[in-house]
Design an enzyme around this catalytic site. Structure first.
Site, mmCIF file in Angstrom:
data_model
loop_
_atom_site.group_PDB
_atom_site.id
_atom_site.type_symbol
_atom_site.label_atom_id
_atom_site.label_comp_id
_atom_site.label_asym_id
_atom_site.label_seq_id
_atom_site.Cartn_x
_atom_site.Cartn_y
_atom_site.Cartn_z
ATOM 1 N N CYS A 166 9.475 18.457 -15.902
ATOM 2 C CA CYS A 166 8.898 17.471 -16.826
ATOM 3 C C CYS A 166 7.897 16.553 -16.125
ATOM 4 C CB CYS A 166 9.984 16.656 -17.516
ATOM 5 S SG CYS A 166 11.099 15.771 -16.397
ATOM 6 N N ASP A 182 5.207 15.462 -24.992
ATOM 7 C CA ASP A 182 6.468 15.748 -24.312
ATOM 8 C C ASP A 182 6.772 17.219 -24.522
ATOM 9 O OD1 ASP A 182 9.132 16.101 -23.569
ATOM 10 O OD2 ASP A 182 9.827 14.230 -24.436
ATOM 11 N N GLN A 204 7.561 22.995 -22.589
ATOM 12 C CA GLN A 204 8.240 23.073 -21.295
ATOM 13 C C GLN A 204 9.279 24.179 -21.299
ATOM 14 O OE1 GLN A 204 9.924 19.429 -19.746
ATOM 15 N NE2 GLN A 204 11.144 20.518 -18.218
ATOM 16 N N HIS A 253 13.898 11.900 -17.821
ATOM 17 C CA HIS A 253 12.866 12.799 -18.357
ATOM 18 C C HIS A 253 11.523 12.069 -18.428
ATOM 19 C CE1 HIS A 253 11.297 16.203 -20.565
ATOM 20 N NE2 HIS A 253 10.845 15.406 -21.516
#
Length: 244
Positions: free
Chosen positions: A96, A198, A90, A168
């Site tokens: 996110c 993630d 990211q 998140h």
């Protein structure tokens, strides 16, 4: 992260709106709320569950744990990750939600519309590094537009792109365990693994043997994420067939 988007709201309508615009055939799979960790609540979700998306509060305890675990993986390694897993670093602030959705749909056995934004992105990303995939995402205006439309469709007033948000998204999927090698002999391992994806982490993270994606993800979240939280601003959604 100089480039910043408006955060997504975590509710099925928003995630399904994003997914439909990106190319998911939502008549076959859609996101639905998971209301708790109790077996009775998990049993309400249609099967098979193909991904779990979690919105969680970022705390000092979580940040400390995250950095320590990333450093440990760099130093000691982890269980091998299936090479077909698509993971993206990211680099866009507040993106996110889109990262979690791409990770969920790209690593699940879902039906995507041919020539859709997501189908094209996955095809273009397969032979690229996580950083190159990030650049591709940054320079693909379709996803910025889809994200903005989904963010505006939430039930609450979305915060601005520059506003600090201490929430998140992360994602859990199931993947095959790659063949292991013992004394130079390849050994097949048919176990499935729970994989966390993630974009803020160093890469995909193996979370252990996975026999039931929803149950195993819920157990991990309850045991690992909840104790580190300073608030109860959790939202868990499952990618599953539509309810009958």
């Amino acid at each position: 992260m100089a480039n910043r988007w408006v955060p997504l709201e975590s509710n099925p309508d928003v995630l399904n709106s994003w997914s439909s615009k990106a190319g998911l055939v939502t008549s076959q799979d859609e996101f639905t709320d998971v209301y708790g960790f109790d077996p009775e609540l998990l049993a309400m979700i249609p099967q098979p569950v193909k991904a779990v998306v979690l919105l969680f509060p970022i705390s000092e305890g979580y940040e400390k744990s995250r950095k320590e675990e990333d450093a440990k993986i760099i130093k000691e390694g982890q269980h091998p990750i299936d090479s077909t897993i698509l993971w993206i670093k990211q680099t866009i602030g507040n993106a996110c939600g889109t990262m979690g959705l791409i990770h969920a749909l790209a690593n699940s056995n879902v039906t995507l519309a041919p020539e859709s934004a997501l189908a094209k992105f996955i095809e273009q990303s397969m032979d690229k590094s996580p950083e190159e995939r990030s650049k591709l995402l940054e320079t693909t205006p379709l996803f910025a537009d889809i994200h903005a439309q989904a963010a505006a469709a939430g039930q609450t007033v979305a915060p601005s792109a520059n506003e600090r948000v201490d929430l998140h998204f992360t994602c859990f999927v199931q993947a095959p365990s790659p063949p292991s090698r013992e004394e130079g002999i390849e050994v097949e391992d048919d176990q499935r693994r729970l994989i966390e994806l993630d974009g803020r982490r160093g890469g995909p993270i193996d979370r252990g043997v996975c026999s039931d994606l929803l149950q195993d993800a819920a157990r991990f979240i309850k045991e690992t994420y909840v104790p580190l939280a300073q608030s109860l601003e959790f939202s868990m959604l499952a990618l599953a067939p539509p309810a009958a």
